[in-house]
Design an enzyme around this catalytic site. Sequence first.
Site, PDB file in Angstrom:
ATOM      1  CG  ASP A 110      -2.013   1.026   1.141  1.00  0.00           C
ATOM      2  OD1 ASP A 110      -2.267   1.537   0.032  1.00  0.00           O
ATOM      3  OD2 ASP A 110      -2.612   1.333   2.186  1.00  0.00           O
ATOM      4  CG  HIS A 117      -4.150  10.773   1.986  1.00  0.00           C
ATOM      5  ND1 HIS A 117      -5.257  10.738   2.806  1.00  0.00           N
ATOM      6  CD2 HIS A 117      -3.324   9.794   2.434  1.00  0.00           C
ATOM      7  CE1 HIS A 117      -5.109   9.765   3.701  1.00  0.00           C
ATOM      8  NE2 HIS A 117      -3.944   9.178   3.496  1.00  0.00           N
ATOM      9  NE  ARG A 126       4.044  14.131  10.839  1.00  0.00           N
ATOM     10  CZ  ARG A 126       3.542  13.322   9.912  1.00  0.00           C
ATOM     11  NH1 ARG A 126       3.071  12.139  10.253  1.00  0.00           N
ATOM     12  NH2 ARG A 126       3.514  13.680   8.644  1.00  0.00           N
ATOM     13  CD  GLU A 181      -6.175   5.084   4.286  1.00  0.00           C
ATOM     14  OE1 GLU A 181      -5.471   4.239   3.698  1.00  0.00           O
ATOM     15  OE2 GLU A 181      -5.715   5.892   5.131  1.00  0.00           O
ATOM     16  CD  GLU A 183      -5.418   3.056  -0.457  1.00  0.00           C
ATOM     17  OE1 GLU A 183      -4.530   2.474  -1.117  1.00  0.00           O
ATOM     18  OE2 GLU A 183      -5.380   3.200   0.776  1.00  0.00           O
ATOM     19  CG  ASP A 213      -5.970   0.549   3.444  1.00  0.00           C
ATOM     20  OD1 ASP A 213      -6.103  -0.497   4.087  1.00  0.00           O
ATOM     21  OD2 ASP A 213      -5.026   1.340   3.614  1.00  0.00           O
ATOM     22  CE1 TYR A 224       2.445   8.311  12.052  1.00  0.00           C
ATOM     23  CE2 TYR A 224       1.242   8.427  14.129  1.00  0.00           C
ATOM     24  CZ  TYR A 224       1.946   9.052  13.120  1.00  0.00           C
ATOM     25  OH  TYR A 224       2.163  10.397  13.148  1.00  0.00           O
TER      26      TYR A 224
HETATM   27 CA    CA Z   1      -4.052   3.057   2.519  1.00  0.00          CA
END
Ligand code: CA
Length: 391
Positions: A110, A117, A126, A181, A183, A213, A224
């Site tokens: 991916d 995005h 952030r 998501e 895609e 996704d 993450y």
């Molecule tokens: Ca994705």
Amino acid sequence: MTWIDDPEFTGDHPFGPQTLPYGVIDEGIAVRVGGQALPLRPIASSFGDRLAELVSADSLDPLLAADRPLWSELRARLLELVTATKAPQGAALARLSSARLPFTVGDYVDFYSSRHHAENVGKIFRPDGAALLPNYTHLPVGYHGRAGTVVVSGTDVVRPKGQRKGEHGPVFGPSVRLDIEAEVGFVCGGPVTSEVSTSAAADHVFGVVLVNDWSARDIQAWEYQPLGPFLAKSFATSVGAWITPLEALSRARVAPPTPANPLLPYLVEDADWGLDLALRVSWNDTIVSNPPFATMLWTFAQQLAHMTVNGATVRPGDLFASGTVSGPDKYQRGSFLELSWGGKEPVELKDGSSRTFLEDGDTVVITATAPGEDGTVVGLSEVAGTVRPAA
Ligand code: CA
């Protein structure tokens, strides 16, 4: 008039003779013709011996493992057959409804190829840092995903459970920020190869599918860093049931936007690999977004060149997803994280309700169209899924 009796099998419809996507139904390998399917096994003798064997298989795996000349030969022969006035002997149309995952998903990668995005997510996750990290315009950022939980359109998605950050330490339970998501995926084929140059990409892309996704944002935000997505994404990834051949999209090829900095030579393309695909995201029957795929910074050819430049191989059945497709405008964002700006700006649905993230029972359908030959419209088969409560 062709022998195929289906009102949607015309150039004005997305699944007319200009498209002919491949799938697998109860009757075996089939092509989509308007609102129906044409199984190929009963008419296999209309093809040469080699193609007859490939189209008589139980899945698209052997066809993916063939090569571009055979893919082109099959498509040309199919186009002749479906536009003839007389049906080939043994031909019978079938319903689309039993369509299943048509190939064995090999490695699933991916990417993160939409600059819009990446900037949006950077700002939301952030807020005090730079929206884009310094590597972003130099290489197609991606991660290796979980092939075993790729599911076909129409499969329900069970809300995942996991850890999220709480006020006094981690909390465990069903995700409270379940998202999509939107895609575009490339289904790989051809010989097992490493160090694939951008100019050889067409030998390794059999066709294109839409991808959802599914992403648990609360799980993602906690897990993450420093290594990237893990359980927030691996519970389910939905793909369309019908693979649109690359050749059907030849009129949709466009030059992608190029970064201001020079690219390293292995990422330079000698052909246009951008695709003018117009996506539509429907949330419980309300169209909430129209993401434009032509705005993607990195193309499939660059993703493939990058993934294999270190000696890693691409194999038939590998699935490359583009990353969330988001354009510059609000209603071009391909995730609800972005549409609701981190949950702060609810999205209104036409039944009067509003949403930030997915509720149990919600259904999301992603569709797409592209320009085809002679003013026709080429469709990508829908990817749909409904959220079920956590088990
Ligand atoms: Ca994705």
